[in-house]
Structures are given as C-alpha cells and as structure tokens.
Design an enzyme around this catalytic site. Structure first.
Site, PDB file in Angstrom:
ATOM      1  N   TYR A 313      -1.429  -4.512 -11.299  1.00 40.61           N
ATOM      2  CA  TYR A 313      -0.990  -4.551 -12.696  1.00 40.61           C
ATOM      3  C   TYR A 313      -2.193  -4.260 -13.600  1.00 40.61           C
ATOM      4  CZ  TYR A 313       2.763  -7.424 -10.603  1.00 40.61           C
ATOM      5  OH  TYR A 313       3.784  -7.927  -9.824  1.00 40.61           O
ATOM      6  N   GLU A 334      -1.377   0.604 -11.003  1.00 39.82           N
ATOM      7  CA  GLU A 334      -0.519   0.408 -12.174  1.00 39.82           C
ATOM      8  C   GLU A 334       0.636   1.399 -12.088  1.00 39.82           C
ATOM      9  OE1 GLU A 334       1.528  -0.397 -15.215  1.00 39.82           O
ATOM     10  OE2 GLU A 334      -0.277  -1.630 -15.021  1.00 39.82           O
ATOM     11  N   ASP A 382      -2.525  -9.571 -12.847  1.00 39.04           N
ATOM     12  CA  ASP A 382      -2.227  -9.968 -14.226  1.00 39.04           C
ATOM     13  C   ASP A 382      -0.835  -9.439 -14.552  1.00 39.04           C
ATOM     14  OD1 ASP A 382      -2.255 -10.747 -16.846  1.00 39.04           O
ATOM     15  OD2 ASP A 382      -3.746  -9.295 -17.517  1.00 39.04           O
ATOM     16  N   CYS A 409       0.375 -15.292 -18.205  1.00 35.28           N
ATOM     17  CA  CYS A 409       0.685 -15.553 -19.612  1.00 35.28           C
ATOM     18  C   CYS A 409       1.881 -16.480 -19.762  1.00 35.28           C
ATOM     19  CB  CYS A 409       0.913 -14.253 -20.379  1.00 35.28           C
ATOM     20  SG  CYS A 409       2.264 -13.251 -19.733  1.00 35.28           S
TER      21      CYS A 409
END
Length: 543
Positions: A313, A334, A382, A409
């Site tokens: 990511y 990615e 991430d 997050c």
C-alpha cells in the site's frame, strides 16, 4: 422509556470514537456531542433508536476539569473539531484509551505493550491542505466553508484554526474576485453553474502555496483579474491552476488541469526527502506529525542495511522512501498506476537507487518476489481505513518476514487484523498511538509485529548413514527443510532434497524415496525450490 425532547440530568462518563460524550437515561446509552467526561449537565433527547439515543447539551451544570474555552466560534456547527472544548492532555488520554479499548475488546488482547502517544507540538494551523465547498446562501450570495455534520449544508467560514493563515488570505481574495467577476456558483441538484470548490496546498518547509479552483467548465470569467488579486493577497503563492470537473459526483477533483499562472505543483521536504506535490498527489496533511509517525515506523522496522524492505500500500512511496537509506533494497507495491509512477519519480528525484515500485496488490508482489527467489525481511503496511483483507494477511504471513510494521488509521480494523496476524505466528511487540490530527476524532497507530522464533532445542532422529556420506558438512533433512522455510518461505519435500543432493554428488541411499511401481514417474524439483535447497546446502557446508 425516554422519548424525543425529553430533558434529563446526567453525568458524562465516557466518549465515543467520534468524540461524543456518553451518558445514560433509563438504562439506555445517550450520545451527546460537545461534552466532556466529568460534565454534569442537562441533556435534551433529539433521537431515539432501539438500543441507544442521541442528545443535545441543553445546560452545563458542573463542568468537567478537562473543559477549556473553545477558541473557534464554529467548532460546534462545523463538527470537525470534536475536542476543541477540552485540554490537549485530556484529548490524548481519550485517543490512547480508544486504541487500547479496540485492541482489548475487538482483538481480545491483554497486557498490550503500549507506548505513550506521540502528541503534536501544536493543535492549530497544522494542515497543509484545504478543500472548501462553494454554494449559494439563501439570499443568493456565495458561501464557502465546510459541510455541517452528516449533511451537505455549507457552514460559511472565513477562518479555520486547523489551517495556515495564508489559506484565509487566499480565500478572502477569491471571495472578492467572485463578487467582481460575477462568476456563477455550482448547483449540485441542477448540475449548473461553475464554481465548485476552492482547493489549496502549501509546503510547510518550502513555504510554497498552490491555489486550485475546481470548476464545472474549462474557463472562468476574469481569469487575469483572479491571478492579479490572488498574487497581491498572497505573495507566497507559486501556482494558480484550474481543475475541470464536469461530472455529477461528490469527488472533488476532475482529471484535467490547466495552469493559469506559475507552476502546477509545490515542493516540500519530509524526512530529509523532497517531494513534488500536485493537486492529485497524496501527501500527509500534517507534515510534522508524519515525520514522527515515519520515524517510529522506522524504529519498529529495525533496519540495519542488510534487509529487503517491502512497502505494501505504498502510495507515492513516502514511507518506504523515508527508510530506503537504512535498507539493502526497497520494494514498493501499490495498485493505483498513477501513484506508482509518482513513487518512481520521487525515488529518482531524491537519488534513491535501491528502490523499485511494482503496480499490483500484495499477492502480485508476493508472486514476483517468489519467482525471483527473494524474500522480504521486513514488511511495512499502511492500508486504507477498512484495513487489510484476510487474504492479504495470509499472503504476508506466507512470505515469513521477520518483522511487520502496521500503520493504521482506524483502531477497530487494526485490532481485527492483529488478531489474524497473531494466529499466523506473529507476536505484538509494541504499539504506539500517534495524534496526526489534533482536535479531531482521528488517531493513527503504529504496531510492531515479530515472527515467533522457532525452538532453540529440537529433538531429531539422527541417521548415521547420512552423517557419514560426506565429510564436507552435514545437515539432516529436517534441518534443511527448516532452513528453506525460514529463508525463502517455501516448503520442500525429502524427495526434492534428495534430488538436489544427487545433482551435487552427495550420494543418497539407492532406495531413498523410491516408488514401488517402476511405471510411476517421480515429480521433479521445481527451479525455485532447487535454488532454495542449494542455498541451504551451501549454508550447511555440504557444497
């Protein structure tokens, strides 16, 4: 049973993940925005559902010790800063507890190795990016600001304490230009009018400022006047661009850009690396706290210069590139092609020569590494707010990296994913919350996962015949299998080991693994497994 418009007295005893206080009435949880733990207050019920209700603070009877006077007049209606009415110390405690609660309740973990939260040096003016929706007020004038909570109703805003003062000056110049030019305002329902958003970015270290006008059209009335007024109000400005978005969508930016003046990008420095940032490019909105987060992630990665680092990511490559100088090799993966291209440009711009970036997901990266006979020593992930798919975690675990650094997050999806990682033979060694967005409900977390070590003492059956076959070095089949699995992530059979040993003249018993039927053809060792077994034989000094 409580009902809408009921008034009751209560004490706020906890907080939700969204920053609302929690109290109880008739045994039901009631969520009340703008309150603090310890508040004694009068609450009005505004909505009742089956198992919980929502309330509004009607009167504050006894304030919490954590309360402070809000320094923003629209913090309540805007809803962005859910913690601006309490001290920063109290906010950090709430965010730390939120991470701990998620890991305990969702993940089922106990004795979590939690490090102190990394608080920000400032709660104000930290954002380097701003997107202001534009609409018409009831009296037909332009309004610009932020959407009220759970709505598309614009709260007209002339300043935001989360954003740099330079954005306020640019926005006021834009308002003045609109009045002079008479440029029309976009209407979502009718899909008519021109001005949709005012979008601004700045470089904290470079000081460069980019202003982007998002429009339902390819041209503005009075473009030269707009450039003149913006440059006079904001001497720091380095670029003014028009973004063309004619779609019926809530997505802010369209694909096409036209430069009205200056350059269409800004520069900024993060972790001693320089990045060129376009309106479409991802870049952390709080640069100072991003450095704190990346430094903690690098600490957890434990790189010595000898490792292959896989950054899943990876986006535009910021996390991986910040660690590249400490690794032997960086591989970023990615799924968005434009982000991969940006990552490659960022690597080239910063003269990072030990990095490559792949376009694909975790499975694609694993396949490519497997085919090349490579294995990552450390993996950094991430993921988006939804976390990792279970298949991604299984793929990561199959690659057997010694350490995984998980940047999250959302504490809830982190807890869910860590539960699977621990089932896949990883231990949680350290967890650090990071406050990337002070005054808001968001909290980031960095977690270090370490592969469980195999047992130091292993009981094995010693085959004397194997030990005397060659004096150059010895290893049992079990030891060779363990070495291959640990260093390449591959499982190999005794038959494949025997075939490779025969190839290098290490004599096997004639009847070893021989089939009973002469017509049955034995499977041959695949090239990637032959390479891994060969490395093991070299390690044990057998060839």
């Amino acid at each position: 049973m409580i009902k809408k418009n009921d008034l009751f007295e209560a004490e706020i005893t906890a907080m939700t993940a969204e920053g609302s206080g929690i109290c109880r009435a008739d045994g039901m949880a009631v969520f009340v925005p703008g309150t603090a733990v310890g508040d004694r207050c009068v609450v009005r019920v505004v909505k009742v559902l089956k198992k919980y209700a929502f309330g509004r603070l009607e009167e504050l009877l006894t304030p919490s010790p954590d309360r402070t006077t809000p320094d923003c007049p629209i913090a309540g209606p805007c809803g962005g800063c859910v913690y601006r009415h309490i001290t920063y110390e109290a906010e950090l405690k709430i965010k730390t507890q939120r991470v701990r609660d998620a890991l305990e309740r969702i993940g089922g973990f106990e004795n979590i190795p939690m490090e102190p939260i990394l608080g920000a040096p400032s709660r104000t003016r930290y954002r380097n990016k701003c997107q202001l929706p534009i609409g018409l007020s009831k009296n037909g004038e332009m309004q610009m600001g932020f959407y009220a909570v759970n709505s598309h109703r614009i709260i007209d805003t002339h300043t935001c304490l989360l954003q740099p003062e330079v954005f306020d000056r640019a926005a006021e110049a834009f308002r003045a230009w609109q009045k002079l030019s008479g440029e029309s305002i976009y209407d979502e329902a009718a899909h008519s009018g021109v001005l949709r958003h005012l979008y601004m970015r700045c470089g904290e270290k470079s000081g460069e400022v980019l202003v982007c006008i998002v429009a339902n059209g390819a041209k503005l009335h009075g473009e030269d006047l707009l450039v003149k007024m913006l440059r006079e109000a904001v001497p720091e400005i380095t670029g003014i661009v028009l973004n063309i978005n004619r779609e019926r969508t809530n997505v802010v930016l369209g694909r096409e850009l036209r430069t009205l003046w200056g350059k269409p990008t800004i520069r900024d420095t993060l972790c001693r690396l320089e990045f060129e940032i376009s309106p479409h490019a991802f870049y952390q909105v709080n640069r100072t706290q991003a450095e704190a987060l990346y430094n903690k992630a690098a600490e957890y990665a434990g790189l010595t210069g000898a490792e292959t680092l896989l950054d899943l990511y990876c986006g535009t490559g910021t996390i991986g590139l910040s660690m590249a100088s400490r690794a032997k090799k960086l591989i970023g993966s990615e799924i968005i092609p434009s982000a991969v291209e940006n990552a490659r440009k960022n690597a080239a711009h910063n003269h990072v020569t030990n990095a490559e970036f792949l376009c694909g997901d975790a499975k694609d990266a694993a396949r490519i590494l497997y085919e090349r006979g490579e294995r990552p020593d450390v993996i950094v992930i991430d993921p988006p707010r939804k976390g990792c798919d279970a298949a991604v975690i299984t793929t990561i675990a199959a690659m057997r990296p010694m350490r995984v650094v998980y940047v999250s997050c959302d504490p809830a999806t982190l807890a869910r994913d860590l539960k699977q990682f621990t089932a896949e033979d990883y231990n949680i060694e350290a967890v650090t919350p990071v406050d990337m967005f002070p005054c808001t409900a968001h909290v980031e977390t960095v977690c270090q996962l370490v592969l469980r070590k195999p047992a130091v003492h292993i009981n094995i059956d010693v085959d004397v015949e194997e030990l005397v076959q060659d004096k150059r070095g010895t290893a049992t089949y079990g030891q060779i299998k363990d070495y291959v699995l640990e260093h390449s992530g591959l499982k190999v059979s005794s038959l494949y080991i025997a075939q490779v040993k025969q190839k290098y003249g290490i004599i096997e018993r004639e009847n070893y693994n021989k089939t009973k039927s002469e017509n049955v053809k034995q499977p041959q060792c695949p090239p990637e497994k032959e390479k891994a077994i060969t490395e093991a034989l070299k390690h044990f000094g057998m060839i």
